[in-house]
Write a protein that holds these residues in place. Sequence first.
Motif, PDB file in Angstrom:
ATOM      1  N   PRO A 341     -26.894  42.360 -26.442  1.00 33.19           N
ATOM      2  CA  PRO A 341     -26.356  41.048 -26.057  1.00 33.19           C
ATOM      3  C   PRO A 341     -26.095  40.898 -24.569  1.00 33.19           C
ATOM      4  O   PRO A 341     -25.871  39.789 -24.106  1.00 33.19           O
ATOM      5  N   GLY A 342     -26.094  42.005 -23.803  1.00 30.10           N
ATOM      6  CA  GLY A 342     -25.954  41.876 -22.353  1.00 30.10           C
ATOM      7  C   GLY A 342     -24.763  42.617 -21.802  1.00 30.10           C
ATOM      8  O   GLY A 342     -23.639  42.463 -22.292  1.00 30.10           O
ATOM      9  N   ALA A 343     -25.022  43.414 -20.771  1.00 36.48           N
ATOM     10  CA  ALA A 343     -23.966  44.229 -20.176  1.00 36.48           C
ATOM     11  C   ALA A 343     -22.947  43.389 -19.430  1.00 36.48           C
ATOM     12  O   ALA A 343     -21.789  43.784 -19.302  1.00 36.48           O
ATOM     13  N   ALA A 344     -23.326  42.221 -18.962  1.00 33.34           N
ATOM     14  CA  ALA A 344     -22.447  41.423 -18.103  1.00 33.34           C
ATOM     15  C   ALA A 344     -21.210  40.926 -18.838  1.00 33.34           C
ATOM     16  O   ALA A 344     -20.196  40.606 -18.203  1.00 33.34           O
ATOM     17  N   ILE A 345     -21.254  40.844 -20.163  1.00 34.46           N
ATOM     18  CA  ILE A 345     -20.109  40.298 -20.908  1.00 34.46           C
ATOM     19  C   ILE A 345     -19.327  41.395 -21.631  1.00 34.46           C
ATOM     20  O   ILE A 345     -18.481  41.101 -22.472  1.00 34.46           O
ATOM     21  N   TRP A 346     -19.587  42.649 -21.309  1.00 33.15           N
ATOM     22  CA  TRP A 346     -18.875  43.774 -21.919  1.00 33.15           C
ATOM     23  C   TRP A 346     -18.063  44.473 -20.831  1.00 33.15           C
ATOM     24  O   TRP A 346     -18.616  44.963 -19.859  1.00 33.15           O
ATOM     25  N   SER A 347     -16.747  44.499 -20.995  1.00 33.00           N
ATOM     26  CA  SER A 347     -15.851  45.187 -20.071  1.00 33.00           C
ATOM     27  C   SER A 347     -15.127  46.288 -20.848  1.00 33.00           C
ATOM     28  O   SER A 347     -14.034  46.058 -21.382  1.00 33.00           O
ATOM     29  N   PRO A 348     -15.709  47.473 -20.937  1.00 34.11           N
ATOM     30  CA  PRO A 348     -15.151  48.510 -21.815  1.00 34.11           C
ATOM     31  C   PRO A 348     -13.857  49.106 -21.280  1.00 34.11           C
ATOM     32  O   PRO A 348     -13.594  49.111 -20.071  1.00 34.11           O
ATOM     33  N   THR A 349     -13.066  49.607 -22.199  1.00 31.88           N
ATOM     34  CA  THR A 349     -11.884  50.412 -21.905  1.00 31.88           C
ATOM     35  C   THR A 349     -12.068  51.747 -22.623  1.00 31.88           C
ATOM     36  O   THR A 349     -13.050  51.924 -23.359  1.00 31.88           O
TER      37      THR A 349
END
Length: 372
Positions: A341-349
């Motif tokens: 779905p795209g790395a730009a909308i994933w902010s992992p913790t």
Amino acid sequence: MSISIRPIDANDHGAINALHRFVGWPERSQAGWTWLENNPARLETRAAAGWLLETPEGEPAGFTGNFVQRFHQGDAIHYAATGFSIIVTPRARGSSRKLLNTFTAQPGMFAHYTFNANPTSAPLYKRHGMVAWPQGTNDLKLSWRVDTLACAEGRVWREIDRRAPRLTQARHERLLNSRLHEPHRLELPAGVAVLTDLSDRSRFADFWQALKGEGRLVADRSPAILRWRLADPDLTLRPLLLTFNRGKAIGGYAMAMMSKGNPIEPPMLEIIDLVALEGEQDAIPTLIRALLANARSLGAAKLRIQTISPDLLRRLGPLADSAHHEGGWGHCHVKFAACAPGAAIWSPTPFDGDYGFCLRPVPVAAGMRKAA
């Protein structure tokens, strides 16, 4: 010598623990392995719980675990997998490629990743199509010292271990303190509270619905999943969950747990999760300050977060500048599927990785286990 690979089953727990013991990593109880294999997302996808390398004689020679997570992007559901505890013994040297190739080839995942690579293993992932990610923060860990003396004592013991390891091989636990199991009255700022209600109709459930509704790609933080996470039978001290509240509504939350990397390190308060709604710009700094204000009284020498996204770094603001920047190698690597779905909308913790169940718990007396 031909090394074979196969999915693990419940009869392999002893062998897997022996491999963990060989490299000095924390072992899990039988109940702990069973809990991990009952991960709801893994059961939904019917993915392997992990893979075992074996010699022709059937001797276990390597292992990697497979932790599947459910992700949400609005109403869409996706799955991704974290490889954890990647171990290869000298008899199987060179066979890490079998483990990583098998892990990254499993179908149905938008991403295959690790956020917990050590300096030795980090270069391996690039050979298997995995890239250091997130861009700009994949090599960054942040920590704040809250007990300078305990941190200094830990450095002394590490130097002793480097120069004369025989003096630390007794594995006697050092740098424990009574604060770890004393009852605590937390000092919390206005608007911050301890999260205790994880029912399906709770205020936290409303927060989760609001978080999903923003359209970001977020790992499942539903009350049901958090209840499952907190039921890990190998936890010795209950993780601390804090919420940032705006009136009756929750605008952000943090999860932190105590760990002790090895017998000669001081305890750390590890931030496992830290997330807030887009409009709540004060939530993350306020939650960090609340953890900082209480970390030492909980028995920690440091407060630390080991997975940082560019968005989280931005939202931390000056608090990131006041932290010690640890890491320095690419400990976060990922391989995205073509349909990702795209790395730009994933902010992992760290919650998105394996920290919640791979960190070494603080050893405490049986009667103190999972103390609130």
